[in-house]
Write an enzyme that holds these catalytic residues in place. Structure first.
Site, mmCIF file in Angstrom:
data_model
loop_
_atom_site.group_PDB
_atom_site.id
_atom_site.type_symbol
_atom_site.label_atom_id
_atom_site.label_comp_id
_atom_site.label_asym_id
_atom_site.label_seq_id
_atom_site.Cartn_x
_atom_site.Cartn_y
_atom_site.Cartn_z
ATOM 1 N N ARG A 88 69.330 30.206 20.417
ATOM 2 C CA ARG A 88 70.727 30.389 19.996
ATOM 3 C C ARG A 88 71.389 31.529 20.767
ATOM 4 N NH1 ARG A 88 70.058 26.407 19.456
ATOM 5 N NH2 ARG A 88 70.032 24.990 17.703
ATOM 6 N N GLU A 91 72.160 30.108 24.058
ATOM 7 C CA GLU A 91 73.316 29.227 23.893
ATOM 8 C C GLU A 91 74.611 30.037 23.725
ATOM 9 O OE1 GLU A 91 73.931 25.239 21.356
ATOM 10 O OE2 GLU A 91 73.531 27.015 20.122
ATOM 11 N N SER A 114 75.108 48.802 30.175
ATOM 12 C CA SER A 114 73.730 49.255 30.334
ATOM 13 C C SER A 114 72.834 48.688 29.240
ATOM 14 C CB SER A 114 73.673 50.782 30.273
ATOM 15 O OG SER A 114 72.336 51.224 30.323
#
Length: 147
Positions: A88, A91, A114
């Protein structure tokens, strides 16, 4: 995905002791996500942190060198993740990565966030329609240098 023996030993001992990453984080004075990253070989403990962790988990000193040696970060499996929760996040970056990049660059200019001067926190937000996962990332902005 298979993990190093050290990760497996740490996770097994944590489970046997009935501890959470948050419990261990309190003991060490560190965030639960950072502690989890240590278990997965992505962070480096001080000698004192390693000693305290190993004593708490009832593990031997042979793991101390692994815990205190700087790892090769990001060395997890390079293929697209198959674990549903981890996927997920992949995604999310596929869908929102470019929009996030554009918004960050509109606000800060050309650069990166960073992952060294960085924190990440995971919180549970109770909701009558179903509990929510809140992930907050905070990283120092690093502008690209011109020369």
């Amino acid at each position: 995905m298979s993990f190093p023996e050290s990760t497996q030993l740490l996770l097994k001992a944590k489970k046997e002791k009935g501890l959470t990453f948050a419990d261990i984080g309190i003991l060490l004075g560190l965030d639960e996500v950072w502690v989890a990253s240590l278990f997965y070989g992505q962070s480096t403990a001080s000698d004192e942190e390693a000693d305290k962790l190993l004593t708490t988990l009832g593990l031997g000193a042979e793991l101390k060198e692994i815990l205190t040696t700087p790892p090769v970060k990001g060395s997890l499996d390079p293929v697209i993740p198959t674990d549903p929760l981890i996927y997920r996040f992949y995604e999310i970056m596929q869908v929102y990565g470019m929009p996030m990049k554009d918004v960050i660059q509109e606000k800060f200019g050309d650069g990166i966030m960073s992952a060294i001067d960085f924190t990440i926190n995971v919180d549970k937000v109770e909701d009558p329609k179903g509990d929510r996962v809140k992930v907050a990332m905070c990283g120092k902005f690093l502008p690209y240098k011109k020369w």
